[in-house]
Write a protein that holds these residues in place. Structure first.
Motif, short mmCIF file in Angstrom:
data_model
loop_
_atom_site.label_atom_id
_atom_site.label_comp_id
_atom_site.label_asym_id
_atom_site.label_seq_id
_atom_site.Cartn_x
_atom_site.Cartn_y
_atom_site.Cartn_z
N UNK A 504 -78.13 44.00 -12.00
CA UNK A 504 -76.78 45.02 -11.87
C UNK A 504 -75.53 44.44 -11.88
N UNK A 505 -74.95 45.33 -12.58
CA UNK A 505 -73.22 44.90 -12.80
C UNK A 505 -72.62 45.92 -12.10
N UNK A 506 -71.79 45.59 -10.87
CA UNK A 506 -71.37 46.84 -10.00
C UNK A 506 -69.98 46.57 -9.87
N UNK A 507 -68.94 47.70 -10.04
CA UNK A 507 -67.58 47.54 -9.75
C UNK A 507 -67.12 48.54 -8.70
N UNK A 508 -66.42 48.32 -7.49
CA UNK A 508 -66.04 49.02 -6.52
C UNK A 508 -64.56 48.75 -6.47
N UNK A 509 -63.84 50.03 -6.32
CA UNK A 509 -62.44 50.07 -6.15
C UNK A 509 -61.79 51.29 -5.44
N UNK A 510 -60.72 50.85 -4.81
CA UNK A 510 -59.85 51.98 -4.06
C UNK A 510 -58.62 52.00 -4.76
N UNK A 511 -57.95 53.35 -5.30
CA UNK A 511 -56.62 53.19 -5.76
C UNK A 511 -55.86 54.48 -5.16
N UNK A 512 -54.58 54.16 -5.15
CA UNK A 512 -53.79 55.07 -4.69
C UNK A 512 -54.32 55.76 -3.21
#
Length: 1005
Positions: A504-512
């Protein structure tokens, strides 16, 4: 000089203000206060702010806060904890108490974890305290009455037997309706490995190793498992160690398993039997004065009163021991456990034992690289007996054998083999050996590497190896069939290996600040191989327990099979301001089981949620949390049928004149494909009155189509069926789960009362079915009806004037007949499916005392006795060895005088009016509704301060007494045995569920 001093004063003041405004770093670990285990996936959040982190496997966390702010710790089934921050802390230890649920908890789902407040699907979690230290052989039995939407029925008093688990109804006809089980990311084998029909690989798992059990029910929760998820998914996460010195936990239990049959449910003794048959003799026109002569001529000895209950049933012993150790450093932690379990069923020779071990290790190799590894193994050994109508079935014999026959000859030692076709129950118990053995070794590894901020690569690899062995030894002295064959040895072995790899390739982010986004893509490959071997020999040598002891090979067969599957999937989650949530997933599976042109299919789901309580316009002094959610999708079913059902096959074994041969055994179907499942779910979660009352309500509509069935075809070429996709059914229902703190403690040792309630109402309906599949001797399978709708001739009771049995003779049910015939009209007679089921769990704690009990309700179903026509012969068999069967309760209600209203016909010696072995009707149909006091426990926990002063260094200790199945209320008083049967609602001669009394001790060092 004064100017310089003022400058310094302002500088010092400014520096001090700046420092106060600086963020403080808080490092710590979170533990369960009860057992000191680290808690993973705890949400650590700054009060009144969006900033939060999640604890790791070892319970550790790091968060930055300002002086004076407070941290709130929330987790599944744990009481929220608040801590005010005044200074930087590097070794904060947070102890959380188990408590009611709320929307801030973290839920384990497919390939991920999410906060419950952002989860758009339907999932339920069982506390590990409900599962661990239960006297049940399998953790599956703890599901009953604890989760809404999950129907669990053991149906057998054989320890270790396979319970029926159905999530939101029956989803298939020929294929499997059981859920997928995933343990630490690895789907495991659940089939009958030992080939006995009762072996259960999952029973080998130590329930005390389970940290978290989550049931996934709808498309949003299950679709990432694609072709395997149509019937729901049960996710199990095992325990991990925590940093610090080693913590040792030991528990032991001793107890008893007792039969649950009441006195009025037992068959007649000799005096009652003789009275009953005397009435039958007179009712047949016989002279009462000649009755004693009849008894003498038939060999009836009034002085013999054999208690077949006492010779068949027993008080079984039970004991269980658990030991686990966990600890480690900041970088590496471990968890090691072992378990020994032994239980005797309430029927003689029914024994079950298992032993298991588990080792889990976590290690943070670098700041970016974390690995986990686990290995476990277990061994099971059980013994059972034949069921249904077989002469060797002790349950069938207990009811049918007459009490005036002795199991021994006049010397009191030699077996009496002159009855029941040579199957003397005592001889069967002492000589027939039916033993099942299962071995399991499972290993899994997990690696997580942080490539960039928010971007990780995860790999999971798992191996699940199972070996099953069954040996049945039939003594040459017992049973006419095996006496003629010189005895028999039947050996069967089966090896199943299951390998799976997931990346699994996972990306998590929070913006603004207000936007949170997660996406992951994965690739998975799974392969399973099965190989079995069976050999049957006769003319066995006494004392030899292997096939080498037989001089005649009756049968020797073996087979090998395999299947493989690959899947690609993507999942996205988006939330805005912790108010609005959108999720979506797509998975493509390719399976070797289906026709070449239909091996690939795409499964998907979409879901959405709205946290109403986070809206600015929402103002309420009593509603703390409120949200709605919904989902829809498509999943598949590829289990419960052969690996080559789509292919044309030839089978070996058709030998002729000592030459081997093959014959056509299966026709090809180049269009065979997946069973399709389309579930829709809408739900609401709430938390009110400052956490005193919380719960969820779900409404679902589950449609299953393309059902896999065996279609009858003309047998011109020797093949009678062909596997096709045909038919559809629907399951629709409501689930309710509530948790309430009825009484909150006013002090540390005050009285606390917590009540949990769950309720499920499911309606199954066939929406499409071909007439070729709707013919069933027991069920009415037509469009618009429940899959388990009963269909029998209607028993109309007893004619009050003459005591004869009556049946309805026309479709209007306004006329009756005293002549039973196969041509009698059949009527719909309810369903084996319950109208509703649920559980009420109560927990009381006061000072060091604790009381817990569960009331389980299963209501509105019917039970049919497959052996009823044999048991209730109404004396028509005459005075033979198998002429008992009527219970003491029925004996007291039998017709004896004109005008008497009853449903038990008069006995007629050698009569033909009723009591025929083929007279199937609603006479043997029962209302299966029952309410059970299923679990009760009383515990006392020793004072922690006193133990801390002891030389043994005991952290905690608890003594308790526990009971299971202590009382059952039956709606239908005619039912002569325990009402818990399989989901098909049939009594088949299985041993009834037993009650258990246990004394236990838990110690933590």
């Amino acid at each position: 000089m004064k100017k310089i001093s003022l400058v310094y004063l302002f500088l010092i003041f400014g520096i001090s203000v700046g420092l106060n405004a600086q963020d403080l770093i808080v490092n710590g670990k979170v533990f369960n206060s009860r057992n000191k285990f680290p808690l993973e996936n705890v949400t650590v959040k700054i009060v009144n702010q969006k900033k939060e982190v999640i604890t790791k496997k070892d319970g550790s966390f790091t968060i930055t806060a300002s002086k004076g702010q407070s941290l709130v710790f929330t987790s599944i089934n744990m009481k929220s904890k608040y801590i005010k921050i005044e200074n930087s802390i590097s070794d904060l230890e947070v102890m959380m108490d188990e408590n009611e649920v709320n929307l801030s908890e973290v839920v384990v789902i497919a390939y991920s974890t999410v906060k419950k407040s952002s989860f758009t699907g339907a999932a339920s979690t069982i506390k590990n305290t409900v599962i661990e230290n239960r006297p049940t052989a399998s953790f599956q039995e703890s599901i009953q009455g604890n989760i809404a939407g999950v129907q669990s029925s053991n149906g057998s008093g054989n320890p270790g037997a396979v319970p029926d688990i159905r999530i939101r109804g029956v989803g298939s006809i020929n294929a499997s309706s059981a859920p997928l089980y995933v343990i630490d990311g690895v789907p495991v084998v659940t089939s009958d490995i030992a080939g006995s029909g009762q072996s259960n690989p999952l029973a080998g798992i130590n329930a005390n190793d389970i940290q978290n059990l989550t049931v996934l029910k709808d498309a949003s929760a299950t679709s990432l498992y694609g072709s395997r998820a149509a019937n729901g998914v049960i996710l199990i996460t095992t325990k991990r160690g925590g940093a610090g010195k080693a913590k040792i936990n030991f528990s032991m239990q001793q107890g008893f398993n007792n039969p649950t049959l009441k006195e009025n449910q037992k068959p007649l003794n000799t005096s009652e039997y003789i009275q009953y048959y005397k009435e039958g003799w007179i009712n047949s026109g016989g002279n009462a004065n000649n009755y004693d002569s009849l008894l003498l001529s038939k060999g009836v000895d009034k002085n013999i009163n054999t208690d077949w209950f006492d010779l068949t049933f027993r008080q079984g012993r039970y004991n269980q021991y658990n030991l686990n150790v966990n600890g480690g450093s900041d970088k590496t932690t471990y968890f090691i456990s072992t378990n020994l379990y032994k239980a005797q069923g309430s029927i003689k020779t029914e024994d079950f034992e298992k032993a298991s071990y588990r080792v889990n290790v976590n290690s943070q190799i670098t700041d970016r690289w974390t690995v986990r590894a686990g290995i476990s193994g277990n061994f099971q050994k059980s013994s059972d007996f034949s069921e249904n109508r077989t002469a060797a079935n002790p349950v069938r014999n207990f009811y049918r054998l007459v009490p005036w026959i002795s199991p021994y000859l006049s010397d009191g030692v030699t077996w009496n083999m002159g009855f029941n076709t040579g199957y003397n129950p005592i001889a069967v118990f002492e000589t027939t050996k039916k033993q099942n053995k299962m071995y399991n070794v499972s290993a899994n590894g997990y690696s997580e590497f942080k490539i960039l901020k928010g971007l990780t690569f995860e790999s999971t690899f798992g191996v699940d190896f199972n070996h099953g062995f069954r040996s049945v030894i039939q003594d040459p002295r017992v049973g006419n069939t095996y006496i003629a064959r010189g005895g028999q040895i039947d050996d069967y072995s089966n090896d199943i290996s299951n390998v799976i790899a997931t990346n699994i390739l996972r990306y998590k982010t929070t913006f603004k600040e207000k936007n949170s986004f997660e996406v992951f893509v994965g690739y998975e490959a799974q392969a399973r191989n099965d190989r079995d071997l069976s050999v049957v020999v006769n003319n066995i040598t006494p004392g030899i327990i292997t096939p080498a002891g037989g001089s005649v090979v009756r049968e020797g067969t073996g087979s090998g099979t395999a299947n493989a599957m690959v899947g690609k999937f993507i999942n996205t989650n988006y939330s805005f301001d912790d108010r609005y949530f959108i999720t979506g997933s797509v998975r493509q599976d390719v399976s070797s089981k289906f026709a070449v042109n239909y091996q690939s299919a795409i499964f998907w789901s979409v879901g959405g949620g709205w946290n109403i309580s986070n809206e600015k316009f929402f103002k309420s002094s009593w509603i703390d949390e409120l949200r709605v959610r919904g989902s829809y999708g498509y999943t598949g079913n590829n289990s419960g049928f052969g690996n080559f059902q789509s292919q044309g096959l030839y089978s070996s074994g058709s030998d002729y004149n000592s030459n081997s041969g093959i014959t056509l055994s299966q026709l090809a179907n180049n269009n065979l494909t997946w069973e399709k499942n389309n579930p829709f779910n809408i739900g609401m979660d709430f938390n009110i009155f400052k956490g005193r009352f919380s719960g969820s309500v779900d409404w679902y509509n589950r449609t299953t189509s393309n059902l896999i069935l065996d279609q009858p075809i003309p047998s011109l070429n020797g093949v009678t069926t062909m596997t096709v996709n045909s038919g559809a059914m629907n399951n629709r229902g409501v689930e309710l789960a509530l948790s309430s703190v009825i009484l909150a403690p006013q002090s540390k040792d005050g009285l606390k009362w917590v009540m949990d309630l769950n309720y499920t109402r499911n309606r199954n309906k066939i929406t499409q079915i071909d007439s070729l599949f709707s013919n069933s001797p027991d069920y009415f399978r037509r469009v618009g009806y429940d899959y388990y709708t009963r269909f029998y001739p209607s028993y109309a009771g007893v004619n009050p004037s003459n005591g004869e049995a009556l049946w309805h003779s026309n479709s209007a049910m306004d006329s009756t007949t005293n002549k039973y015939s196969p041509g009698l009209p059949k009527f719909i007679q309810g369903s084996a499916s319950p109208k509703f089921y649920g559980g009420i769990n109560n927990s009381f704690n006061y000072r060091n005392f604790g009381i817990k009990f569960q009331v389980y309700v299963y209501w509105g179903n019917t039970i049919y006795d497959d052996l009823g026509a044999l048991y209730r012969s109404d004396a028509n068999t005459g005075l033979i060895d198998l002429s008992n069967g009527i219970t003491k309760d029925e004996f007291s209600k039998r017709w004896t005088t004109p005008g008497q209203v009853t449903d038990v016909p008069k006995p007629v010696y050698l009569g033909t009016q009723s009591g025929g072995s083929s007279f199937e009707s609603s006479r043997f149909l029962y209302d299966g509704s029952y309410i059970r006091l299923r679990d009760v426990s009383l515990s006392y926990t020793l004072n922690t301060d006193d133990m801390a002063k002891s030389k043994l260094k005991i952290n905690s200790a608890k003594f308790y007494v526990m009971g299971q199945n202590l009382y059952t209320f039956l709606k239908d008083k005619r039912l002569y045995t325990d009402p818990e049967v399989g989901v098909d609602g049939k009594l088949t001669g299985r041993p009834p569920v037993f009650s258990t009394l246990v004394f236990g001790l838990d110690i933590n060092f």
